[in-house]
Design a protein around this motif. Structure first.
Motif, PDB file in Angstrom:
ATOM      1  N   THR A 186       4.726  -0.186  -5.420  1.00 26.70           N
ATOM      2  CA  THR A 186       3.786  -0.453  -4.565  1.00 26.70           C
ATOM      3  C   THR A 186       2.805  -1.267  -5.317  1.00 26.70           C
ATOM      4  OG1 THR A 186       4.109   1.738  -3.393  1.00 26.70           O
ATOM      5  CG2 THR A 186       1.910   0.794  -3.116  1.00 26.70           C
ATOM      6  N   THR A 237       0.744  -1.263   0.125  1.00 25.94           N
ATOM      7  CA  THR A 237      -0.028   0.115  -0.115  1.00 25.94           C
ATOM      8  C   THR A 237       0.792   1.177   0.098  1.00 25.94           C
ATOM      9  OG1 THR A 237      -0.026   0.281   2.385  1.00 25.94           O
ATOM     10  CG2 THR A 237      -1.729  -1.185   1.388  1.00 25.94           C
ATOM     11  N   SER A 238       0.334   2.306  -0.419  1.00 25.22           N
ATOM     12  CA  SER A 238       0.732   3.695  -0.589  1.00 25.22           C
ATOM     13  C   SER A 238       1.488   4.428   0.796  1.00 25.22           C
ATOM     14  CB  SER A 238       0.168   4.579  -1.226  1.00 25.22           C
ATOM     15  OG  SER A 238      -1.171   4.796  -0.937  1.00 25.22           O
TER      16      SER A 238
END
Length: 196
Positions: free
Chosen positions: A42, A14-15
């Motif tokens: 990502t 995830t970011s």
């Protein structure tokens, strides 16, 4: 260690996460990697390695025979054991040495490394089979207790479709009115009607 170039591949799902810690751990293990040879992305771990954009570019356009590819953990090289095995075989065929720092034998291209991977593969397959068996046992037990197994029925969807149907709307008009797809409307069209 090969005398070629050393690349690092770092991945997060995830970011909100960052690959900085992975790179720090790789460098702390003694691998001096130039910044332009650090590939980070990502992407969900459920995506096969070769379908990950940055990884695909790395394999197809940057890595050459004699190079090494370092990852912090083996799971960075695939979505499951089969994908990891495939990725490692592909790298070895290309002449690239895959290195995973979470294993006792880091060079996965060595005969010891391949043997270890085969053992991991056997354990992973055993675990997959156990999970499948436990799932089936749980479902059988639930059925025996009279519980419904599988996805819950979408009764709210059925109710909505049947309400509009009762007003005389066609299936396509019900789809437009509810925002459901036409196949969904068709699936719920005759539910709730007992067939004798």
């Amino acid at each position: 260690m090969s005398s070629g170039r050393i690349f690092a591949y770092c991945r997060v799902s995830t970011s909100e996460q960052t690959t900085d810690n992975q790179l720090l751990a790789i460098r702390s293990a003694g691998y001096e990697i130039q910044q332009n040879r650090v590939i980070s992305e990502t992407v969900s771990g459920s995506v096969p390695a070769i379908e990950r954009e940055a990884f695909k570019t790395l394999v197809e356009h940057k890595l050459e025979a004699g190079d090494s590819l370092v990852v912090l953990k083996l799971d960075r090289l695939g979505r499951d054991n089969i994908d990891v095995q495939h990725t490692i075989s592909m790298l070895i065929e290309k002449g690239v040495t895959p290195i995973s720092l979470d294993l006792p034998i880091k060079d996965l291209g060595s005969s010891e490394g391949r043997l270890m991977l085969q053992m991991f593969s056997a354990f992973a397959e055993f675990e997959r089979n156990r999970i499948r068996e436990r799932t089936m046992e749980g479902q059988a037990r639930a059925r025996a207790e009279g519980k419904r197994v599988g996805r819950p029925e979408a009764t709210a969807t059925t109710d909505k479709v049947l309400r509009y149907k009762a007003q005389g709307l066609s299936q396509s008009k019900v789809a437009a009115a509810t925002g459901f797809s036409l196949p969904t409307v068709k699936r719920h069209w005759n539910k709730g009607i007992e067939v004798s």
